[in-house]
Design a protein around this motif. Structure first.
Motif, PDB file in Angstrom:
ATOM      1  N   GLN A  65      -8.124 -10.638  26.323  1.00 50.92           N
ATOM      2  CA  GLN A  65      -8.639 -11.312  25.545  1.00 50.92           C
ATOM      3  C   GLN A  65      -7.276 -11.715  23.967  1.00 50.92           C
ATOM      4  OE1 GLN A  65     -11.831 -12.440  23.759  1.00 50.92           O
ATOM      5  NE2 GLN A  65     -10.663 -13.091  23.006  1.00 50.92           N
ATOM      6  N   GLU A  66      -5.979 -11.361  24.400  1.00 53.34           N
ATOM      7  CA  GLU A  66      -5.435 -11.199  23.393  1.00 53.34           C
ATOM      8  C   GLU A  66      -4.375 -12.904  23.287  1.00 53.34           C
ATOM      9  OE1 GLU A  66      -0.964  -8.409  21.862  1.00 53.34           O
ATOM     10  OE2 GLU A  66      -2.208  -7.566  23.398  1.00 53.34           O
ATOM     11  N   VAL A  67      -4.029 -12.587  25.034  1.00 53.51           N
ATOM     12  CA  VAL A  67      -3.118 -13.917  25.030  1.00 53.51           C
ATOM     13  C   VAL A  67      -3.720 -15.705  24.642  1.00 53.51           C
ATOM     14  CG1 VAL A  67      -1.467 -13.133  26.167  1.00 53.51           C
ATOM     15  CG2 VAL A  67      -3.217 -14.289  26.973  1.00 53.51           C
ATOM     16  N   LEU A  68      -5.878 -15.201  24.951  1.00 51.71           N
ATOM     17  CA  LEU A  68      -5.978 -15.832  25.014  1.00 51.71           C
ATOM     18  C   LEU A  68      -6.333 -16.493  23.452  1.00 51.71           C
ATOM     19  CD1 LEU A  68      -8.299 -15.748  27.815  1.00 51.71           C
ATOM     20  CD2 LEU A  68      -7.278 -18.062  27.627  1.00 51.71           C
ATOM     21  N   ALA A  69      -6.682 -15.166  22.493  1.00 51.32           N
ATOM     22  CA  ALA A  69      -7.245 -15.389  20.877  1.00 51.32           C
ATOM     23  C   ALA A  69      -5.865 -15.733  20.433  1.00 51.32           C
ATOM     24  CB  ALA A  69      -7.289 -14.203  20.409  1.00 51.32           C
ATOM     25  N   ALA A  70      -4.561 -15.704  20.521  1.00 51.61           N
ATOM     26  CA  ALA A  70      -3.947 -16.484  20.370  1.00 51.61           C
ATOM     27  C   ALA A  70      -3.778 -18.287  19.897  1.00 51.61           C
ATOM     28  CB  ALA A  70      -2.737 -15.854  20.883  1.00 51.61           C
ATOM     29  N   GLU A  71      -4.245 -18.843  20.989  1.00 51.48           N
ATOM     30  CA  GLU A  71      -4.600 -20.414  21.713  1.00 51.48           C
ATOM     31  C   GLU A  71      -5.783 -20.825  21.133  1.00 51.48           C
ATOM     32  OE1 GLU A  71      -2.430 -21.942  22.528  1.00 51.48           O
ATOM     33  OE2 GLU A  71      -0.756 -20.564  23.170  1.00 51.48           O
ATOM     34  N   GLY A  72      -6.686 -19.957  20.694  1.00 51.87           N
ATOM     35  CA  GLY A  72      -7.925 -20.265  19.708  1.00 51.87           C
ATOM     36  C   GLY A  72      -9.494 -19.430  20.149  1.00 51.87           C
ATOM     37  N   LYS A  73     -10.045 -20.266  19.577  1.00 53.53           N
ATOM     38  CA  LYS A  73     -11.379 -18.822  19.768  1.00 53.53           C
ATOM     39  C   LYS A  73     -12.024 -19.227  21.350  1.00 53.53           C
ATOM     40  CE  LYS A  73     -13.359 -20.524  14.852  1.00 53.53           C
ATOM     41  NZ  LYS A  73     -14.306 -20.639  14.206  1.00 53.53           N
ATOM     42  N   TYR A  74     -11.269 -17.943  22.818  1.00 54.16           N
ATOM     43  CA  TYR A  74     -12.015 -18.148  23.489  1.00 54.16           C
ATOM     44  C   TYR A  74     -12.146 -16.744  23.681  1.00 54.16           C
ATOM     45  CZ  TYR A  74      -9.672 -22.770  24.402  1.00 54.16           C
ATOM     46  OH  TYR A  74      -8.986 -24.153  24.125  1.00 54.16           O
ATOM     47  N   SER A  75     -12.906 -16.015  24.234  1.00 54.48           N
ATOM     48  CA  SER A  75     -12.925 -14.828  24.821  1.00 54.48           C
ATOM     49  C   SER A  75     -13.646 -14.935  26.261  1.00 54.48           C
ATOM     50  CB  SER A  75     -13.879 -13.786  24.563  1.00 54.48           C
ATOM     51  OG  SER A  75     -15.245 -15.205  24.279  1.00 54.48           O
ATOM     52  N   ILE A  76     -12.834 -13.512  26.966  1.00 52.17           N
ATOM     53  CA  ILE A  76     -13.079 -13.596  28.630  1.00 52.17           C
ATOM     54  C   ILE A  76     -13.855 -11.995  28.435  1.00 52.17           C
ATOM     55  CG2 ILE A  76     -10.546 -12.385  27.417  1.00 52.17           C
ATOM     56  CD1 ILE A  76     -10.010 -13.891  30.617  1.00 52.17           C
ATOM     57  N   LYS A  77     -14.612 -12.276  29.966  1.00 48.17           N
ATOM     58  CA  LYS A  77     -14.759 -10.919  29.694  1.00 48.17           C
ATOM     59  C   LYS A  77     -14.953 -10.770  31.633  1.00 48.17           C
ATOM     60  CE  LYS A  77     -20.294 -11.888  29.589  1.00 48.17           C
ATOM     61  NZ  LYS A  77     -21.276 -11.433  28.957  1.00 48.17           N
ATOM     62  N   VAL A  78     -14.992  -9.957  31.729  1.00 42.45           N
ATOM     63  CA  VAL A  78     -15.332  -9.565  33.498  1.00 42.45           C
ATOM     64  C   VAL A  78     -16.772 -10.084  33.903  1.00 42.45           C
ATOM     65  CG1 VAL A  78     -15.356  -8.130  35.863  1.00 42.45           C
ATOM     66  CG2 VAL A  78     -14.095  -7.597  33.385  1.00 42.45           C
ATOM     67  N   PHE A  79     -16.464 -11.295  34.921  1.00 45.57           N
ATOM     68  CA  PHE A  79     -17.822 -11.453  35.581  1.00 45.57           C
ATOM     69  C   PHE A  79     -19.080 -11.348  35.814  1.00 45.57           C
ATOM     70  CE2 PHE A  79     -20.074 -14.003  38.588  1.00 45.57           C
ATOM     71  CZ  PHE A  79     -19.840 -15.038  38.625  1.00 45.57           C
ATOM     72  N   ASN A  80     -19.971 -11.110  35.620  1.00 40.20           N
ATOM     73  CA  ASN A  80     -21.632 -10.845  35.867  1.00 40.20           C
ATOM     74  C   ASN A  80     -22.398 -11.933  36.155  1.00 40.20           C
ATOM     75  OD1 ASN A  80     -24.007 -10.008  36.055  1.00 40.20           O
ATOM     76  ND2 ASN A  80     -23.733  -7.757  34.207  1.00 40.20           N
ATOM     77  N   ALA A  81     -22.991 -12.194  37.768  1.00 40.67           N
ATOM     78  CA  ALA A  81     -23.701 -13.057  37.876  1.00 40.67           C
ATOM     79  C   ALA A  81     -24.734 -13.460  37.256  1.00 40.67           C
ATOM     80  CB  ALA A  81     -23.760 -13.165  39.336  1.00 40.67           C
ATOM     81  N   ASN A  82     -25.371 -12.815  36.446  1.00 40.66           N
ATOM     82  CA  ASN A  82     -26.310 -13.005  35.172  1.00 40.66           C
ATOM     83  C   ASN A  82     -25.986 -13.620  34.371  1.00 40.66           C
ATOM     84  OD1 ASN A  82     -28.075 -11.265  37.139  1.00 40.66           O
ATOM     85  ND2 ASN A  82     -27.327  -9.220  35.745  1.00 40.66           N
ATOM     86  N   ASP A  83     -24.492 -13.635  34.322  1.00 38.50           N
ATOM     87  CA  ASP A  83     -23.979 -14.414  32.736  1.00 38.50           C
ATOM     88  C   ASP A  83     -24.674 -15.997  33.248  1.00 38.50           C
ATOM     89  OD1 ASP A  83     -22.788 -12.845  31.835  1.00 38.50           O
ATOM     90  OD2 ASP A  83     -20.950 -13.029  32.167  1.00 38.50           O
ATOM     91  N   LEU A  84     -24.320 -16.520  34.161  1.00 40.99           N
ATOM     92  CA  LEU A  84     -24.437 -17.976  34.768  1.00 40.99           C
ATOM     93  C   LEU A  84     -26.431 -18.275  34.975  1.00 40.99           C
ATOM     94  CD1 LEU A  84     -22.346 -18.287  37.804  1.00 40.99           C
ATOM     95  CD2 LEU A  84     -21.934 -18.983  35.814  1.00 40.99           C
ATOM     96  N   LYS A  85     -26.921 -17.625  34.971  1.00 42.26           N
ATOM     97  CA  LYS A  85     -28.451 -17.400  34.528  1.00 42.26           C
ATOM     98  C   LYS A  85     -29.217 -17.497  33.141  1.00 42.26           C
ATOM     99  CE  LYS A  85     -29.254 -14.423  38.512  1.00 42.26           C
ATOM    100  NZ  LYS A  85     -30.564 -13.299  38.958  1.00 42.26           N
ATOM    101  N   LEU A  86     -27.690 -17.023  32.787  1.00 40.34           N
ATOM    102  CA  LEU A  86     -28.532 -17.434  30.836  1.00 40.34           C
ATOM    103  C   LEU A  86     -28.451 -18.563  30.706  1.00 40.34           C
ATOM    104  CD1 LEU A  86     -26.498 -13.809  29.422  1.00 40.34           C
ATOM    105  CD2 LEU A  86     -29.322 -14.448  29.845  1.00 40.34           C
ATOM    106  N   PRO A  87     -29.083 -19.409  29.655  1.00 37.97           N
ATOM    107  CA  PRO A  87     -28.897 -20.284  28.904  1.00 37.97           C
ATOM    108  C   PRO A  87     -28.258 -20.967  28.189  1.00 37.97           C
ATOM    109  CG  PRO A  87     -30.779 -19.499  27.473  1.00 37.97           C
ATOM    110  CD  PRO A  87     -30.784 -18.573  28.789  1.00 37.97           C
ATOM    111  N   ILE A  88     -26.555 -21.819  28.664  1.00 40.18           N
ATOM    112  CA  ILE A  88     -25.925 -21.338  27.693  1.00 40.18           C
ATOM    113  C   ILE A  88     -25.281 -22.683  26.781  1.00 40.18           C
ATOM    114  CG2 ILE A  88     -22.882 -22.820  27.624  1.00 40.18           C
ATOM    115  CD1 ILE A  88     -22.793 -21.520  31.239  1.00 40.18           C
ATOM    116  N   LYS A  89     -25.373 -22.087  25.225  1.00 41.58           N
ATOM    117  CA  LYS A  89     -24.882 -22.735  24.313  1.00 41.58           C
ATOM    118  C   LYS A  89     -24.349 -23.480  23.953  1.00 41.58           C
ATOM    119  CE  LYS A  89     -25.763 -22.318  19.197  1.00 41.58           C
ATOM    120  NZ  LYS A  89     -27.123 -21.444  17.834  1.00 41.58           N
ATOM    121  N   GLU A  90     -24.772 -25.148  23.906  1.00 47.76           N
ATOM    122  CA  GLU A  90     -23.855 -26.617  23.682  1.00 47.76           C
ATOM    123  C   GLU A  90     -22.847 -25.401  22.589  1.00 47.76           C
ATOM    124  OE1 GLU A  90     -22.974 -28.308  26.228  1.00 47.76           O
ATOM    125  OE2 GLU A  90     -25.047 -29.170  26.438  1.00 47.76           O
TER     126      GLU A  90
END
Length: 830
Positions: free
Chosen positions: A55-80
């Motif tokens: 997260q630290e290296v990604l935040a230095a490049e832009g508004k990106y965030s990272i978390k451990v993958f959860n299969a339920n994430d793919l079921k949620l509607p992704i906001k454009e």
């Protein structure tokens, strides 16, 4: 090595995906593969690494965030993702295609992803005006005054050429050079079609071929060289776009012509003319490039118009003002005004900043803000807005908001952000372009193979010409203009009619809205309540009014102000209050004359433990059924009376709600008022449904519930208590007459502050989305229709072929169609 999956948020294009992959892979002992859809990073690591380090290296490049993958994430509607320029972008450069999101650059250049020219973000505050003498231009200063040489009054200096105009002028200069050399090449090439070609009486064919080469060099290597640079970058980064097709098509034609001119013997006879020379395509190369340059010129003009609209808004503010200091008037520059300054506004002058009238009265033309042509009467303590025009009387005002704080500056910021933001529908166009380019290249190769093997003689010549024509006509040049042009014009149209739109996402979502949640006070009603009755159970109306008004003098709620105003009209003196407390959504409490006084709704009475007699309850219900807002008054633990307050329904609310329901929108009123009053208002307006006694969190939870059902929810409100709900809604709509917090939380602001503005916003959204879809059709219609024609499918039946030049003309016409269609939005009726 260990392999783990992570979910990445904040990516919205292939440029983002590439950046995230590079950043993660650059970490020691890491191998990362990132996909965009779904937004997942597969990371192999030699030793365990904490997610926080990623997260630290990604935040230095832009508004990106990272978390451990959860299969339920793919079921949620992704906001454009919606891309907007950051507020500090003024004067910096950005890619008009937003390939790297909101990233900006300090210097001009090309986008490292798509190769497009970077565009300068406009300054959203008017630059300091310099003043000069009309007779002695060498005299310049940053404030008004008189010339030190001749004594004449100094006048504002005309601004220098803008960055957008410089870019446009540079392209226009290249366009003139391209035309200067392309037209002769075209004439030379087409002269073969003239009987007894007159040019051959001057020079032979081979010599004219050399002339074409010389004339083509300035076009290829100067005027249009940027297209080859962009094509090369697009191939290196594999961000295939229209420049890929332009670069491949024109490069093939030019290189073929070079080889044909220098080494004609390597070609079979079918590639040669009856003069023995190879048929060259310098004219196809230069004409194609010149037509593409024309498209870029039109696009540059569109960008300059966006900035031009912002500059026109900035011009609404005057360059100077009259400061009243020690009883004397002094002319100062607009940037020298400070909060608290007293300013004199003379007849016909523009109001310099936002503030209130302290002396005098006048009528002010506020049409630039409200869209209403009728001047508004203003008197002492009335608010005045920067840029509005004073009538025929003079007044003195106190400056309250200056610089970027004024409403005009906020409008400029919103118009700029919305004009340059990307609608989610743009992502569809980006995806199409990503797959469209390799399909076209494949179609071009297949065209050559089919013609070379099955076409009439000279088969190779036919195959080559048609393959180039396929590459050229398929170029989706208009795709980059399809969405932003409509958004730009639509936002401008909205601002002109008092509908201020913060970003393109709000503009798109407004078209999908099927539920409108609205507040009552200040939204449906005038928001200017007035006291109609004070009732006391022991006939001490005046004493209750005194207690209640004293308590409410510390509250900014409209109902509280109405009580205080009523007390002043009754010449009731106010007394000191201790331990004042405002309880959100319920009322106010405090100690008045050693008595604990509570003023508010029934929920407040229950909270403070105040008993309500049956007779008092009956009288309150009777008032409420008449549509009145009734607040109880309790001293210590006994409710001793009430104050009945009316708030007239706005004239426009009835028609607006009727029209919205007709368009299939559910209109639900959520109000903090009581059940009876809310029911009376709901019945009068024929609302779909209503809920009374709502606290801020109740409104928020109701919106969440509707969204969970799959509804697209718009929320209209005007108070600080509406801010959470406005932020949660798919489209938050703030009344321009409301609080700054509400306006900041909303995505659309209605300057005039009535529901008719929502109808306008809905109609505008529908018109813009329809226009965008038409533009996408125009962007691809000519291309998709032209590809089979360019490939030669009509030749066996009608003998029709499409030359590369005609293909380039059709390609450019799609851009012209998109621009012309988007401009039609200026005339749409809302």
């Amino acid at each position: 090595m260990r392999t783990h999956k992570y979910t990445i948020t904040g990516m919205f294009c292939d440029g983002c995906r590439t950046k995230v992959e590079k950043v993660l892979s650059a970490m020691e002992g890491i191998e990362a593969v990132v996909s965009l859809d779904p937004p997942v990073a597969t990371i192999s690591m030699q030793k365990p690494i904490q997610t926080s380090q990623f997260q630290e290296v990604l935040a230095a490049e832009g508004k990106y965030s990272i978390k451990v993958f959860n299969a339920n994430d793919l079921k949620l509607p992704i906001k454009e993702a919606v891309v907007e320029l950051p507020k500090n972008a003024a004067g910096k450069y950005y890619c008009p295609m937003f390939c790297e999101g909101e990233k900006v650059y300090e210097e001009a250049g090309d986008c490292p992803v798509c190769g497009m020219d970077l565009v300068k973000a406009p300054d959203l505050e008017s630059s300091k005006t310099l003043f000069t003498c009309p007779m002695h231009p060498e005299i310049e200063q940053d404030h008004p005054g008189s010339c030190s040489i001749c004594g004449m009054d100094l006048v504002p200096l005309e601004p220098k050429d803008s960055e957008e105009n410089k870019a446009y002028n540079e392209l226009w200069r290249k366009m003139k050079i391209a035309l200067l050399f392309t037209v002769p090449i075209f004439i030379i090439s087409m002269s073969d079609m003239i009987p007894n070609n007159p040019l051959l009486k001057i020079l032979d064919t081979q010599t004219w071929n050399w002339v074409q080469l010389v004339l083509s060099l300035p076009v290829v290597f100067y005027a249009c060289w940027m297209f080859f640079t962009r094509a090369w970058k697009s191939i290196l980064t594999w961000n295939l776009n229209m420049f890929t097709l332009i670069g491949i098509g024109s490069s093939v034609a030019f290189l073929f012509s070079l080889v044909g001119l220098f080494f004609p013997d390597v070609f079979p006879d079918e590639f040669k003319t009856y003069h023995g020379t190879v048929h060259l395509y310098f004219e196809a190369t230069t004409v194609i490039l010149t037509l593409v340059l024309l498209g870029q010129l039109l696009e540059a003009k569109a960008h300059s118009r966006t900035s031009g609209a912002i500059k026109e808004l900035l011009k609404l503010a005057p360059t100077e003002a009259t400061l009243v200091i020690d009883g004397e008037d002094k002319l100062i520059a607009i940037h020298a005004i400070k909060k608290g300054d007293l300013l004199r506004v003379k007849p016909g002058d523009k109001v310099p900043v936002d503030g209130k009238i302290t002396t005098g009265e006048s009528t002010i033309d506020e049409s630039m803000i409200s869209g209403e042509p009728i001047p508004v009467d203003k008197k002492i303590n009335d608010a005045v807005i920067a840029g509005t025009i004073n009538g025929n009387k003079s007044f003195v005002m106190v400056a309250e908001k200056v610089g970027s704080e004024t409403l005009l500056s906020q409008i400029v910021q919103m118009v700029n952000s919305a004009s340059r933001s990307r609608a989610p529908i743009q992502k569809v166009a980006d995806k199409i372009a990503k797959y469209f380019v390799p399909i076209v290249v494949l179609a071009s190769v297949l065209t050559f193979i089919v013609w070379a093997n099955f076409g009439p003689e000279p088969a190779l010549v036919y195959g080559f010409i048609n393959a180039i024509a396929v590459l050229i006509i398929a170029c989706p040049c208009a795709l980059g203009l399809a969405t932003p042009m409509s958004v730009m014009v639509g936002v401008g149209k909205g601002a002109h009619t008092g509908v201020l739109i913060k970003n393109a996402e709000a503009l798109e979502n407004m078209n999908k809205v099927d539920v409108l949640i609205t507040d009552k006070t200040g939204t449906i009603t005038e928001g200017k309540p007035s006291v109609e009755k004070v009732f006391s159970t022991d006939n001490k109306d005046n004493e209750l009014l005194k207690y209640c008004a004293s308590l409410n003098q510390y509250s900014e709620h409209p109902l509280a102000q109405a009580v205080v105003q009523y007390a002043k009209l009754k010449e009731t003196s106010l007394i000191e209050v201790n331990d004042f407390e405002a309880i959100s959504g319920k009322g106010v409490v405090g100690t008045v004359a050693n008595n604990r006084v509570s003023f508010g709704n029934k929920s407040l009475m229950e909270q403070v433990g105040a008993s309500i007699s049956a007779d008092l309850e009956a009288k309150v219900i009777a008032e409420q059924k008449l549509g009145k807002t009734v607040s109880y008054i309790a001293i210590d633990t006994v409710a001793l009376g009430f104050i009945s307050i009316s708030d007239a329904i706005k004239e426009t609310s009835v028609a607006a709600i009727k029209e919205l329901i007709k368009q299939g929108v559910e209109v639900i009123m959520l109000t903090g008022d009581n059940e009876n009053t809310a029911k009376a208002v709901a019945e009068e307006l024929n609302l779909t449904s209503f809920k009374a006694g709502c606290l801020p969190e109740d409104k928020l939870n109701e919106i969440k519930r509707l969204q969970a059902e799959g509804k697209i929810v718009a929320m209209a409100g005007d108070g600080i208590n509406d801010a959470p709900a406005l932020a949660q809604a798919d489209v938050g709509i703030a009344m321009g007459t409301g609080t700054d917090v509400a306006i900041e939380s909303a995505k659309i602001t209605l300057v005039k502050g009535d529901l008719q503005g929502i109808v306008k916003a809905k109609n505008l959204s529908h018109a813009v989305m329809k226009n965008i879809n038409q533009n996408l059709f125009f962007a691809f219609f000519y291309n998709v229709l032209g590809i089979p024609i360019a490939a030669g499918v009509l030749y066996p039946f009608f003998g029709i072929l499409l030359s590369p030049m005609i293909a380039a003309l059709a390609m450019s016409f799609s851009s012209v169609s998109v621009i012309a269609n988007a401009l039609r939005l200026r005339n749409v009726k809302l």
